[in-house]
Scaffold this motif. Structure first.
Motif, short mmCIF file in Angstrom:
data_model
loop_
_atom_site.label_atom_id
_atom_site.label_comp_id
_atom_site.label_asym_id
_atom_site.label_seq_id
_atom_site.Cartn_x
_atom_site.Cartn_y
_atom_site.Cartn_z
N LYS A 184 27.28 -12.85 31.52
CA LYS A 184 28.20 -11.98 32.23
C LYS A 184 27.41 -11.02 33.10
CE LYS A 184 32.10 -8.85 31.38
NZ LYS A 184 32.91 -8.20 30.33
N GLU A 185 27.87 -10.84 34.35
CA GLU A 185 27.15 -9.98 35.28
C GLU A 185 27.28 -8.52 34.88
OE1 GLU A 185 26.63 -9.66 40.10
OE2 GLU A 185 28.60 -10.09 39.28
N LEU A 196 38.15 -18.24 37.59
CA LEU A 196 39.54 -17.79 37.55
C LEU A 196 40.38 -18.87 36.88
CD1 LEU A 196 39.79 -16.56 41.26
CD2 LEU A 196 39.26 -15.18 39.24
N GLU A 224 32.28 -16.80 39.92
CA GLU A 224 33.50 -16.21 39.39
C GLU A 224 34.40 -17.32 38.89
OE1 GLU A 224 36.60 -12.85 40.95
OE2 GLU A 224 36.21 -14.52 42.32
#
Length: 204
Positions: A149-150, A40, A38
């Motif tokens: 992208k998941e 951020l 992830e």
């Protein structure tokens, strides 16, 4: 590197940092596939969380390197944007990690420059990196990876977190969330290495 190769020829067990629950470091963490991550971003910092470990890496935006750095697992990473490409410069790495999945050692002189380019559709990030270490390598070398992208759900794959609602034939008052760890996977390997207490401690 010669020492690592000689250990393998001699039949010794040589495990990567992640098998010892050590941080992967840079650039090895870039090549770590098969685990979600992830990213951020705030105005001054990018934080990357890797499910493997888990491990967290910080990239400081539009800031210079500090003068008095203490070598660390992930070193000191500073970044800036060139168009839609994030450029990350990392120095100050300790020599306890390896440079790649081949267990290539390095020194504290290692310098890594990464370039993250987001695709126009926002579905992939192309990562390129360049490694220099005059104490370990005779010339710079490069590598790369494509981050995807998941998907919301991948057919055929179960969630990584199991929720237990019953135990001992009774319903639990509160559901229990269990996330399998690397230990659940490697015990089958450990049982071949450790036959009795005399085999402990297991040194790498």
């Amino acid at each position: 590197l010669e020492e690592v190769v000689n250990k393998r020829i001699a039949g010794e067990i040589v495990l990567p940092a992640r098998s010892l629950c050590w941080p992967n470091g840079v650039p090895a963490i870039i090549e770590l596939g098969g685990n979600p991550m992830e990213i951020l971003q705030t105005q001054d910092q990018i934080t990357i969380h890797h499910l493997e470990g888990p491990e967290t890496r910080f990239i400081y935006l539009n800031a210079p390197h500090t003068q008095n750095r203490t070598p660390s697992w992930y070193g000191e990473s500073v970044g800036h944007y060139e168009g839609n490409t994030l450029v990350v410069d990392t120095i100050g790495l300790n020599d306890r990690t390896v440079a790649d999945d081949y267990q290539t050692p390095h020194t504290e002189q290692m310098h890594v420059v990464e370039r993250y380019t987001l695709s126009e559709d926002g579905e992939t990030i192309h990562v390129e990196y360049r490694v220099e270490d005059p104490g370990a390598f005779t010339r710079p070398w490069t590598g790369g990876r494509l981050l995807e992208k998941e998907a919301d759900h991948v057919v055929g794959f179960a969630p990584q977190v199991a929720v237990v609602t019953h135990g001992g034939g009774q319903e639990l008052e509160e559901p229990l969330a269990i996330r399998p760890t690397s230990e659940t996977i490697i015990w089958s390997t450990y049982k071949r290495w450790v036959q009795s207490y005399r085999d402990l401690p297991l040194l790498y």
